[in-house]
Design a protein around this motif. Structure first.
Motif, PDB file in Angstrom:
ATOM      1  N   GLY A 291       0.793  -1.210   0.000  1.00  0.00           N
ATOM      2  CA  GLY A 291       0.000   0.000   0.000  1.00  0.00           C
ATOM      3  C   GLY A 291       0.832   1.269   0.000  1.00  0.00           C
ATOM      4  O   GLY A 291       2.038   1.248   0.114  1.00  0.00           O
ATOM      5  N   PRO A 292       0.166   2.404  -0.134  1.00  0.00           N
ATOM      6  CA  PRO A 292       0.867   3.691  -0.064  1.00  0.00           C
ATOM      7  C   PRO A 292       1.438   3.890   1.336  1.00  0.00           C
ATOM      8  O   PRO A 292       0.708   3.839   2.327  1.00  0.00           O
ATOM      9  CB  PRO A 292      -0.243   4.712  -0.365  1.00  0.00           C
ATOM     10  CG  PRO A 292      -1.339   3.934  -1.025  1.00  0.00           C
ATOM     11  CD  PRO A 292      -1.281   2.566  -0.423  1.00  0.00           C
ATOM     12  N   GLN A 293       2.727   4.097   1.418  1.00  0.00           N
ATOM     13  CA  GLN A 293       3.399   4.191   2.716  1.00  0.00           C
ATOM     14  C   GLN A 293       3.784   5.628   3.046  1.00  0.00           C
ATOM     15  O   GLN A 293       4.522   6.262   2.308  1.00  0.00           O
ATOM     16  CB  GLN A 293       4.654   3.315   2.728  1.00  0.00           C
ATOM     17  CG  GLN A 293       4.378   1.846   2.553  1.00  0.00           C
ATOM     18  CD  GLN A 293       3.543   1.285   3.697  1.00  0.00           C
ATOM     19  OE1 GLN A 293       3.881   1.476   4.860  1.00  0.00           O
ATOM     20  NE2 GLN A 293       2.482   0.603   3.352  1.00  0.00           N
ATOM     21  N   PRO A 294       3.301   6.164   4.175  1.00  0.00           N
ATOM     22  CA  PRO A 294       3.687   7.521   4.589  1.00  0.00           C
ATOM     23  C   PRO A 294       5.054   7.495   5.270  1.00  0.00           C
ATOM     24  O   PRO A 294       5.159   7.619   6.495  1.00  0.00           O
ATOM     25  CB  PRO A 294       2.567   7.907   5.552  1.00  0.00           C
ATOM     26  CG  PRO A 294       2.126   6.608   6.160  1.00  0.00           C
ATOM     27  CD  PRO A 294       2.315   5.559   5.087  1.00  0.00           C
ATOM     28  N   ALA A 295       6.093   7.334   4.474  1.00  0.00           N
ATOM     29  CA  ALA A 295       7.426   7.123   5.040  1.00  0.00           C
ATOM     30  C   ALA A 295       8.052   8.392   5.582  1.00  0.00           C
ATOM     31  O   ALA A 295       8.975   8.340   6.396  1.00  0.00           O
ATOM     32  CB  ALA A 295       8.341   6.518   3.969  1.00  0.00           C
ATOM     33  N   LEU A 296       7.574   9.568   5.140  1.00  0.00           N
ATOM     34  CA  LEU A 296       8.225  10.823   5.492  1.00  0.00           C
ATOM     35  C   LEU A 296       7.231  11.793   6.112  1.00  0.00           C
ATOM     36  O   LEU A 296       6.035  11.755   5.820  1.00  0.00           O
ATOM     37  CB  LEU A 296       8.829  11.468   4.241  1.00  0.00           C
ATOM     38  CG  LEU A 296       9.779  10.623   3.388  1.00  0.00           C
ATOM     39  CD1 LEU A 296      10.104  11.349   2.099  1.00  0.00           C
ATOM     40  CD2 LEU A 296      11.042  10.310   4.163  1.00  0.00           C
ATOM     41  N   ASP A 332       3.059  10.179  -2.965  1.00  0.00           N
ATOM     42  CA  ASP A 332       1.729  10.030  -2.378  1.00  0.00           C
ATOM     43  C   ASP A 332       1.631  11.014  -1.224  1.00  0.00           C
ATOM     44  O   ASP A 332       2.501  11.056  -0.350  1.00  0.00           O
ATOM     45  CB  ASP A 332       1.518   8.618  -1.826  1.00  0.00           C
ATOM     46  CG  ASP A 332       1.626   7.542  -2.892  1.00  0.00           C
ATOM     47  OD1 ASP A 332       1.318   7.840  -4.061  1.00  0.00           O
ATOM     48  OD2 ASP A 332       2.017   6.411  -2.558  1.00  0.00           O
ATOM     49  N   VAL A 333       0.583  11.810  -1.208  1.00  0.00           N
ATOM     50  CA  VAL A 333       0.355  12.753  -0.114  1.00  0.00           C
ATOM     51  C   VAL A 333      -0.829  12.248   0.713  1.00  0.00           C
ATOM     52  O   VAL A 333      -1.931  12.064   0.191  1.00  0.00           O
ATOM     53  CB  VAL A 333       0.071  14.169  -0.646  1.00  0.00           C
ATOM     54  CG1 VAL A 333      -0.190  15.128   0.512  1.00  0.00           C
ATOM     55  CG2 VAL A 333       1.245  14.665  -1.491  1.00  0.00           C
ATOM     56  N   HIS A 334      -0.570  11.998   1.987  1.00  0.00           N
ATOM     57  CA  HIS A 334      -1.607  11.534   2.905  1.00  0.00           C
ATOM     58  C   HIS A 334      -2.259  12.760   3.539  1.00  0.00           C
ATOM     59  O   HIS A 334      -1.616  13.508   4.282  1.00  0.00           O
ATOM     60  CB  HIS A 334      -1.000  10.622   3.974  1.00  0.00           C
ATOM     61  CG  HIS A 334      -0.431   9.352   3.407  1.00  0.00           C
ATOM     62  ND1 HIS A 334      -0.986   8.109   3.651  1.00  0.00           N
ATOM     63  CD2 HIS A 334       0.624   9.135   2.582  1.00  0.00           C
ATOM     64  CE1 HIS A 334      -0.277   7.184   3.005  1.00  0.00           C
ATOM     65  NE2 HIS A 334       0.694   7.790   2.356  1.00  0.00           N
ATOM     66  N   LEU A 335      -3.512  12.961   3.227  1.00  0.00           N
ATOM     67  CA  LEU A 335      -4.202  14.192   3.599  1.00  0.00           C
ATOM     68  C   LEU A 335      -4.849  14.092   4.981  1.00  0.00           C
ATOM     69  O   LEU A 335      -5.133  12.985   5.469  1.00  0.00           O
ATOM     70  CB  LEU A 335      -5.268  14.504   2.547  1.00  0.00           C
ATOM     71  CG  LEU A 335      -4.729  14.669   1.113  1.00  0.00           C
ATOM     72  CD1 LEU A 335      -5.869  14.848   0.131  1.00  0.00           C
ATOM     73  CD2 LEU A 335      -3.775  15.848   1.048  1.00  0.00           C
ATOM     74  N   PRO A 336      -5.116  15.235   5.617  1.00  0.00           N
ATOM     75  CA  PRO A 336      -5.737  15.220   6.955  1.00  0.00           C
ATOM     76  C   PRO A 336      -7.100  14.548   6.988  1.00  0.00           C
ATOM     77  O   PRO A 336      -7.525  14.065   8.036  1.00  0.00           O
ATOM     78  CB  PRO A 336      -5.850  16.716   7.293  1.00  0.00           C
ATOM     79  CG  PRO A 336      -4.804  17.388   6.471  1.00  0.00           C
ATOM     80  CD  PRO A 336      -4.731  16.594   5.200  1.00  0.00           C
ATOM     81  N   ASN A 337      -7.801  14.501   5.840  1.00  0.00           N
ATOM     82  CA  ASN A 337      -9.127  13.867   5.821  1.00  0.00           C
ATOM     83  C   ASN A 337      -9.066  12.366   5.561  1.00  0.00           C
ATOM     84  O   ASN A 337     -10.089  11.724   5.337  1.00  0.00           O
ATOM     85  CB  ASN A 337     -10.029  14.541   4.791  1.00  0.00           C
ATOM     86  CG  ASN A 337      -9.467  14.465   3.369  1.00  0.00           C
ATOM     87  OD1 ASN A 337      -8.470  13.782   3.119  1.00  0.00           O
ATOM     88  ND2 ASN A 337     -10.098  15.180   2.441  1.00  0.00           N
TER      89      ASN A 337
END
Length: 607
Positions: A291-296, A332-337
């Motif tokens: 899956g999309p990983q919020p690594a940073l 990939d940008v993980h958004l607040p929503n």
């Protein structure tokens, strides 16, 4: 010696050793270093070898944004030292694992400081902090740092304001004059203010005047060092040459004494640095996590309007250095929503201190672009993935045509800046409603005559212009296009009609607008896992594999980005993606597991 030299900061160069567009060859604790200043004033300290064949990077070319090995042209990025381009593999984005070893750097007192594994910060010298430091001539010494520090405590010199009196009083001297005979007849009294393993601070006083100097000793190897002296106060401009000469003369004599004692001792064993292994994979490889990983974690350093309905975001790391990226990469940008959206990086080469993206506010937004436009503010912290590049740029073309539709300019802008920096010919065709709708107009302006604007065209006029652009395919030409679906389809159709081969037409869709048919049921066998699973109607191959513990990377999960690709060994894929081109669909040896299915009862994948 009492401190571990590998945990300390050491000077490895003087600031004047690293002018723009130059690479300085340094050495510390047996390790060779390439030290170079980028155009953004960041000083890079790297292991001095190309990861390909081990050629010294200190003989490479510094173009202000990247360092290029002179042997086979591998390019490495400012700050991160990640490989950005391999000429022998022009169609591939280099794997993120191809990254040279970097060392921390701090510029202080006119010196560049670095270290193997330094703890804390470089030393703070109160006298230099309070003064106006003035660098002396650096002297290499064929002796250990320990021996140099001991002899430096006996060093004699005159205050800068008293040089004439000191030189008149001193006997004729040469570099061979022993240090204990130098300036003995002068009125200067020299005291040792401080001393440690790698530095000595001295003050000379005479006739009401005084000068202080701090000597830092760089341990090049077990039997070699460099003495780097810094006066606490800068002499008047008319006196600086005399000060340099005075200290150089006195230090030359001291070096003779140091090297004579070193020669009388047994030669020490040289230091042998540990080198990193060269990675095996040259091309970009999928990430292991599913899956999309919020690594940073990044902070919105700046948010601004860059075109009508388009917001630009500059994202800076909370700590450390951002991973390397190449033209065409996205994050990939993980958004607040809770949503995850993909955005291309628009950065030019060397712009590695932050990522820059452009986001168009979509009228029918499902929450992604609207959240970024209306909710996210400067100072907010966002989670993002490391960059992926499924839209790499070739730099070996005789002709490169970039066709951007609206916000599709974002990945092509990065490509154009890279080509421009390398003085490679290209055409950037911008299709937009008006000039106000061209994002990052200031960057576009900087590309000069390579940019052609096509404004306010109707759909039919757009197709006619595209037909004119692609007429007459030339060997070794490449065409890149990004924009709305209908425009991409028109470019691909017209290029094919004009004789462009599939592998010369590169495209990136914003999203997959195909209507997905997920009504089939079939089996998927994993050749390397000895597992067979059933993919029922309504489920994707990706979802089923993850449900059985198979780790699969992904990003957009709509068949547009290519991250979840798998190799097909047997069976007939039912392609429903927009990532693969027509010839790749016909080949049937790859499948996008997030949307595509199987036309046969069974697929065998190389997983």
């Amino acid at each position: 010696m009492t401190a571990d030299p590998f945990t300390l900061w050491h000077p490895v160069a003087s600031a004047h050793d690293v002018p723009y567009r130059h690479v300085h060859h340094a050495q510390l604790l047996g390790r060779e270093l390439a030290v170079w200043r980028a155009d953004d004033d960041f000083v890079n300290v790297w292991e001095n070898r190309c990861l390909h064949r081990g050629v010294r990077l200190s003989i490479g070319a510094n173009d202000g944004t990247e360092l290029r090995c002179q042997y086979h042209g591998w390019r490495y990025a400012n700050r991160s030292a990640g490989c950005t381009y391999i000429p022998a593999h022009p169609a591939d984005a280099p794997a993120r694992t191809i990254c040279n070893r970097t060392f921390g750097s701090v510029e202080r007192y006119g010196l560049i400081w670095s270290g193997e594994s330094p703890v804390g910060d470089p030393p703070v010298i109160d006298a230099l902090e309070a003064g106006t430091p003035f660098g002396l001539r650096n002297l290499p010494v064929n002796a250990s740092a320990e021996l140099a520090v001991r002899h430096l405590q006996t060093h004699r010199f005159a205050p800068s304001e008293r040089l004439d009196a000191a030189l008149d009083a001193a006997p004729a001297q040469t570099p061979d004059t022993p240090s204990n005979e130098r300036l003995d007849t002068s009125p200067a009294q020299v005291s040792v203010d401080r001393v440690d393993d790698y530095s000595v601070a001295l003050t000379a006083r005479a006739g009401g005047s005084q000068s202080s100097v701090v000597f830092f000793v760089q341990p090049v190897d077990s039997g070699r060092c460099v003495i780097r002296g810094v006066l606490t106060e800068t002499p008047p401009a008319d006196d600086q040459l005399a000060v340099w000469r005075h200290h150089a003369t006195e230090l030359n004599g001291l070096v003779v004494m140091i090297e004579a004692e070193a020669a009388s001792r047994p030669a020490p064993e040289p230091m042998v640095p540990v080198l990193q292994q060269v990675p095996l994979h040259l091309a970009e490889v999928p990430d292991a996590p599913a899956g999309p990983q919020p690594a940073l974690r990044v902070q919105v350093q700046r948010k601004f309007e860059t075109a009508a309905g388009v917001a630009a975001f500059e994202l800076a790391p909370l700590e450390g250095v951002l991973p390397t990226f190449q033209p065409g990469a996205h994050i990939d940008v993980h958004l607040p929503n809770g949503l995850v959206r993909q955005y291309s990086l628009t950065n030019g080469p060397g712009e590695s201190s932050r990522y820059r993206i452009g986001v168009k506010l979509e009228p029918d937004s499902s929450g992604g672009s609207r959240c970024l436009h209306e909710t996210v503010r400067e100072g907010d912290v966002l989670a993002i993935s490391e960059p992926r590049n499924n839209f790499p740029l070739r730099r070996d073309s005789n002709r490169t045509i970039l066709v951007a539709g609206g916000i599709g300019i974002t990945p092509l802008l990065a490509m154009a800046q890279s080509l421009d920096r390398m003085s490679l010919a290209f055409e950037l065709h911008c299709f937009a409603q008006s000039g106000d709708h061209i994002a990052f107009a200031e960057v576009v302006e900087g590309l000069g005559r390579s940019v052609v604007r096509h404004l306010g065209l109707s759909p039919d006029e757009t197709v006619a212009e595209i037909r004119r652009l692609v007429v007459g395919y030339e060997t070794f030409a490449n065409l890149y296009v990004c924009g709305p679906g209908p425009m991409l389809e028109a470019v691909r159709r017209e290029a094919a009609a004009a004789g462009w081969p599939d592998d010369a037409v590169h495209f990136e869709y914003f999203k997959n607008t195909n209507e997905i048919d997920d009504s089939s049921t079939f089996e998927v066998a994993l050749a390397r896992s000895a597992m067979t699973v059933t993919v029922p109607a309504g489920a994707t191959i990706l979802e089923v594999l993850r449900g059985h513990g198979v780790i699969m990377p992904s990003s957009c999960e709509q068949g547009a980005c290519g991250t979840c690709v798998a190799t097909v060994l047997e069976g007939e894929p039912d392609h429903q993606d927009v990532y693969l081109n027509d010839s790749e669909h016909r080949a049937g040896d790859r499948i996008m597991t997030c949307v595509s299915r199987s036309s046969s009862d069974r697929l065998v994948l190389d997983l």
